[in-house]
Design an enzyme around this catalytic site. Structure first.
Site: not given
Length: 449
Positions: A100, A241, A243, A245
């Site tokens: 992440s 960010d 990833d 999400d």
């Protein structure tokens, strides 16, 4: 062996804590537990842009194949895309290799069940128990029973972009948007979705090289984007960010707009459309009191959970709420996806800005953020609950709460990882709450000496 799974899967420094050996075991155990009883299970595998992704993917996939499952590798793709596509493709599970917003040396492995939800603690414990017991009772497969790896050729990215675009009605023509992709997993999906919807798209940090993910970029470092939006006269900026999400925003004046403001704006819009179920948004205890005050004026309820998007989602599922999220920009729209989705959030927000005919900063005036102070009080791990037991501390908290008289609050949270409790105060006067927070933290520290 301590608990392997944290709040967001298994995470650690790649090749040191999260080794290829551990990735193999997680692939093997995860595939076995999540697909028991399925004849030839399918598991979707995606990752972010980290250099360690290839190494961990190879090991993880080897583990999946060893128990007879098929691994469908879709390459670099946002975490929420795996959650969505696991459902769309009727896969038996999904796995994402990503850490992440963490720095490049970290990586992680996160599972989704066949419905696209993160795993329950119980399922994670079953996976860990299988690894701990050295795969006792797991049959060793040979010959035709071993699974196959399938390399997917771009269809997954296309399907996710189409899905994200379908979450808004109309287009984004006439909107000038700056995107910061954090050199991460959204470097194709977010850019394409906005372009295809007709926005004028300006992009920074969308040239991943394996080691520049999250480096001075994205939702954890939005400073460059803040500057860029103003310099290039954009209507808004959106920062993802690594990833993708989560998503934070920048208004046309260069101000950072956090998840609380995004929830307020989107919550109000959903209510206007008659889609805000039970007139409620779900937030965490760390959301600013200004959000509660703003929502009260709009006759919208706020329900608070523990910190962590998994707790927000739990509450949303339990009572069928439509929207919830965190200050950090993890926003869940339960009508669309089963996890925080940066691109879906960005598109909802951009569409509201376009359709409103107002500037983004005007929309943000829905909420006034109250000053917030966070002070750490050092306490030993076995005394983290002293603020619940000590009469003098309890009395001081009551006095502060009474004096703030509804226009502020006290929140004390024990740290999950360090020997300290966090004392958080909100109120209208920065100087006053600063003094009160430091005083309360000192009182707590003195009591444990």
């Amino acid at each position: 062996m301590g608990r392997m799974f944290g709040t967001d899967g298994v995470r650690g420094i790649a090749n040191k804590e999260l080794t290829a050996d551990l990735a193999y075991k997680l692939g093997k155990a995860g595939a076995f537990i999540l697909t028991e009883g399925t004849h030839r299970p399918k598991i979707l595998v995606g990752m972010d842009t980290r250099i360690s992704g290839d190494m961990l993917e190879s090991a993880l996939v080897a583990g999946i194949l060893s128990v007879g499952a098929e691994a469908i590798c879709v390459g670099v793709i946002p975490t929420p895309a795996i959650a969505y596509l696991t459902r769309k493709y009727n896969a038996d599970a999904g796995v994402v290799i990503s850490a992440s917003h963490n720095p490049v040396e970290y990586n992680g492995i996160k599972f989704f069940n066949k419905n696209g939800y993160k795993l329950s603690d119980e399922l994670e414990d079953s996976i860990q128990a299988l690894i701990r017991d050295d795969f006792k009772d797991v049959p060793v497969l040979t010959g035709e029973n071993i699974g196959r790896k399938i390399e997917e050729d771009g269809e997954a990215i296309r399907d996710y972009i189409d899905f994200a675009k379908s979450t808004i009605k109309g287009d984004l023509k006439g909107l000038k948007v700056a995107l910061d992709c954090a050199n991460g997993a959204s470097y194709i999906t977010s850019v394409e979705a906005f372009k295809e919807l007709g926005a004028e798209v300006h992009v920074i940090n969308n040239k991943p090289d394996g080691i520049n993910i999250n480096r001075n970029s994205g939702s954890t470092h939005p400073e460059d984007l803040m500057e860029y939006v103003v310099k290039n006269n954009c209507h808004m900026g959106l920062a993802f960010d690594g990833d993708a999400d989560r998503c934070l925003a920048i208004d046309e004046k260069g101000n950072l707009i956090n998840g609380d403001f995004i929830l307020a704006i989107c919550g109000k819009e959903l209510k206007k459309q008659g889609r805000l179920k039970k007139n409620t948004i779900v937030v965490t205890v760390m959301s600013n009191l200004g959000l509660d005050i703003a929502m009260k004026k709009e006759e919208i309820n706020t329900i608070k959970t523990k910190v962590g998007d998994r707790y927000v989602l739990e509450e949303m599922l339990k009572n069928d709420y439509a929207i919830g999220g965190e200050q950090s920009g993890h926003i869940i729209f339960s009508d669309y996806n089963t996890t925080g989705d940066g691109l879906v959030t960005a598109l909802q927000l951009a569409h509201i800005v376009k359709e409103s005919g107002k500037t983004f900063s005007e929309l943000c005036s829905i909420m006034k953020e109250l000053p917030q102070v966070l002070v750490n009080a050092k306490v030993s791990n076995d005394q983290k609950d002293i603020y619940l037991k000590d009469e003098e501390i309890k009395s001081e908290i009551d006095t502060i709460t009474k004096n703030l008289d509804g226009s502020g609050r006290v929140l004390i949270r024990p740290s999950g990882t360090e020997p300290l409790v966090r004392v958080m105060l909100e109120g209208e006067n920065q100087k006053e709450i600063d003094k009160l927070a430091h005083g309360l933290a000192k009182l707590i520290e003195n009591k444990v000496k």
